[in-house]
Design a protein around this motif. Structure first.
Motif, short mmCIF file in Angstrom:
data_model
loop_
_atom_site.label_atom_id
_atom_site.label_comp_id
_atom_site.label_asym_id
_atom_site.label_seq_id
_atom_site.Cartn_x
_atom_site.Cartn_y
_atom_site.Cartn_z
N ALA A 116 16.20 33.81 1.48
CA ALA A 116 16.83 32.67 2.15
C ALA A 116 17.38 31.65 1.16
O ALA A 116 16.74 31.33 0.17
CB ALA A 116 15.82 32.01 3.08
N HIS A 117 18.56 31.15 1.46
CA HIS A 117 19.21 30.18 0.56
C HIS A 117 20.28 29.40 1.32
O HIS A 117 20.71 29.80 2.40
CB HIS A 117 19.84 30.91 -0.64
CG HIS A 117 20.89 31.88 -0.23
ND1 HIS A 117 20.61 33.12 0.29
CD2 HIS A 117 22.24 31.78 -0.20
CE1 HIS A 117 21.72 33.75 0.59
NE2 HIS A 117 22.73 32.95 0.30
N ILE A 118 20.73 28.31 0.71
CA ILE A 118 21.90 27.57 1.18
C ILE A 118 22.94 27.63 0.06
O ILE A 118 22.66 28.16 -1.01
CB ILE A 118 21.54 26.10 1.52
CG1 ILE A 118 20.93 25.41 0.30
CG2 ILE A 118 20.59 26.04 2.71
CD1 ILE A 118 20.72 23.92 0.47
N HIS A 119 24.12 27.08 0.30
CA HIS A 119 25.17 27.10 -0.73
C HIS A 119 25.52 25.66 -1.08
O HIS A 119 26.35 25.04 -0.40
CB HIS A 119 26.41 27.84 -0.21
CG HIS A 119 26.21 29.30 -0.02
ND1 HIS A 119 27.21 30.22 -0.19
CD2 HIS A 119 25.12 30.03 0.33
CE1 HIS A 119 26.75 31.45 0.04
NE2 HIS A 119 25.48 31.35 0.37
N PRO A 120 24.91 25.12 -2.13
CA PRO A 120 25.18 23.72 -2.50
C PRO A 120 26.63 23.51 -2.97
O PRO A 120 27.32 24.47 -3.30
CB PRO A 120 24.22 23.47 -3.68
CG PRO A 120 23.27 24.60 -3.69
CD PRO A 120 23.96 25.76 -3.05
N ARG A 184 20.80 27.53 6.25
CA ARG A 184 20.02 28.50 5.47
C ARG A 184 20.13 29.88 6.11
O ARG A 184 20.08 30.02 7.33
CB ARG A 184 18.55 28.05 5.42
CG ARG A 184 17.69 28.85 4.46
CD ARG A 184 16.27 28.31 4.43
NE ARG A 184 16.23 26.99 3.85
CZ ARG A 184 16.09 26.73 2.55
NH1 ARG A 184 15.95 27.72 1.68
NH2 ARG A 184 16.08 25.51 2.11
N HIS A 185 20.28 30.89 5.23
CA HIS A 185 20.45 32.26 5.74
C HIS A 185 19.88 33.25 4.74
O HIS A 185 19.68 32.90 3.56
CB HIS A 185 21.93 32.55 5.99
CG HIS A 185 22.80 32.31 4.80
ND1 HIS A 185 23.19 31.04 4.43
CD2 HIS A 185 23.29 33.15 3.86
CE1 HIS A 185 23.91 31.11 3.32
NE2 HIS A 185 23.98 32.39 2.95
N GLU A 186 19.65 34.44 5.19
CA GLU A 186 19.15 35.48 4.30
C GLU A 186 19.63 36.84 4.79
O GLU A 186 20.05 36.99 5.94
CB GLU A 186 17.63 35.47 4.23
CG GLU A 186 16.92 35.87 5.50
CD GLU A 186 15.39 35.87 5.32
OE1 GLU A 186 14.77 34.86 5.70
OE2 GLU A 186 14.85 36.86 4.81
FE LIG Z 1 24.62 33.19 1.11
#
Ligand SMILES: [Fe+2]
Length: 206
Positions: A116-120, A184-186
């Motif tokens: 899982a992550h976001i895109h800063p 947030r997505h993974e």
């Molecule tokens: Fe992504």
């Protein structure tokens, strides 16, 4: 009758590459992704050193649209999708534009995943799907209010999609998914025999 009004919605855009010019041949895009991967030793080394399952060009190639004509075309199409989404989001861009910040290839083998992550540093992020063999991972989106749930119960398994705390989207080849970059997505583990190939990107406000 009481009324329930959805507030603070989290829009997910799902379109088809073919909805905007120029036309992209997804088979040619797939062979281009493999050709770029095979030539990108720096990227292969980066993935190995960082324990990245599969291949990403994210750390090694920053100029795909300048080096490869099919990526030049792809970005033209994505620009139109992103502009469309920005209109639907009713963003006040103050006369400025959303422009491409990064675009990169992901090749995920069987057993690969992306946590899982976001895109800063971006406004809109998204992915277009290049190869999705039978059983390829969905993309899992997470309710951005999780940190505020505290002692609240989870939603029922059969809850309406708009009320779920996790939503799995199952794109097919040629789909374009867009979301706001804070979402947030993974990518859960790829259980397909074949490689799942996607091209992801960020747009910033300039
Ligand atoms: Fe992504």
């Amino acid at each position: 009758m009481p009324q329930i009004t959805p507030l603070f919605v989290t829009p997910l855009y799902r379109g088809r590459l073919s909805e905007h010019e120029p036309a992209i041949d997804t088979e040619e895009l797939e062979s281009s992704c493999y050709a770029i991967y095979e030539d990108d030793e720096a990227g292969q080394n980066w993935c190995e050193e960082h324990g990245y399952p599969g291949y990403t060009s994210y750390a090694s190639l920053t100029d795909l649209p300048w080096r490869f004509p099919i990526f030049t075309d792809l970005v033209k199409s994505l620009d139109a999708h992103v502009a469309d989404f920005a209109t639907k989001l009713q963003l006040d861009l103050d006369g400025r534009d959303l422009i491409l910040e990064d675009i990169w290839i992901n090749i995920l083998p069987e057993g690969g995943f992306h946590s899982a992550h976001i895109h800063p540093h971006s406004v809109i992020s998204g992915t277009t799907y290049v190869a999705m063999p039978e059983g390829a991972s969905a993309i899992k989106f997470e309710d951005p209010r999780h940190a505020m749930m505290m002692a609240a119960p989870p939603r029922r398994k059969d809850a309406d999609e708009a009320l779920r705390q996790f939503v799995y989207a199952r794109p097919v080849v040629g789909d374009v998914l867009l979301w706001e970059s804070w979402l947030r997505h993974e990518v859960p583990m790829n259980e397909a025999d074949g490689e799942r190939i996607s091209v992801s990107f960020n747009y910033r406000w300039e």
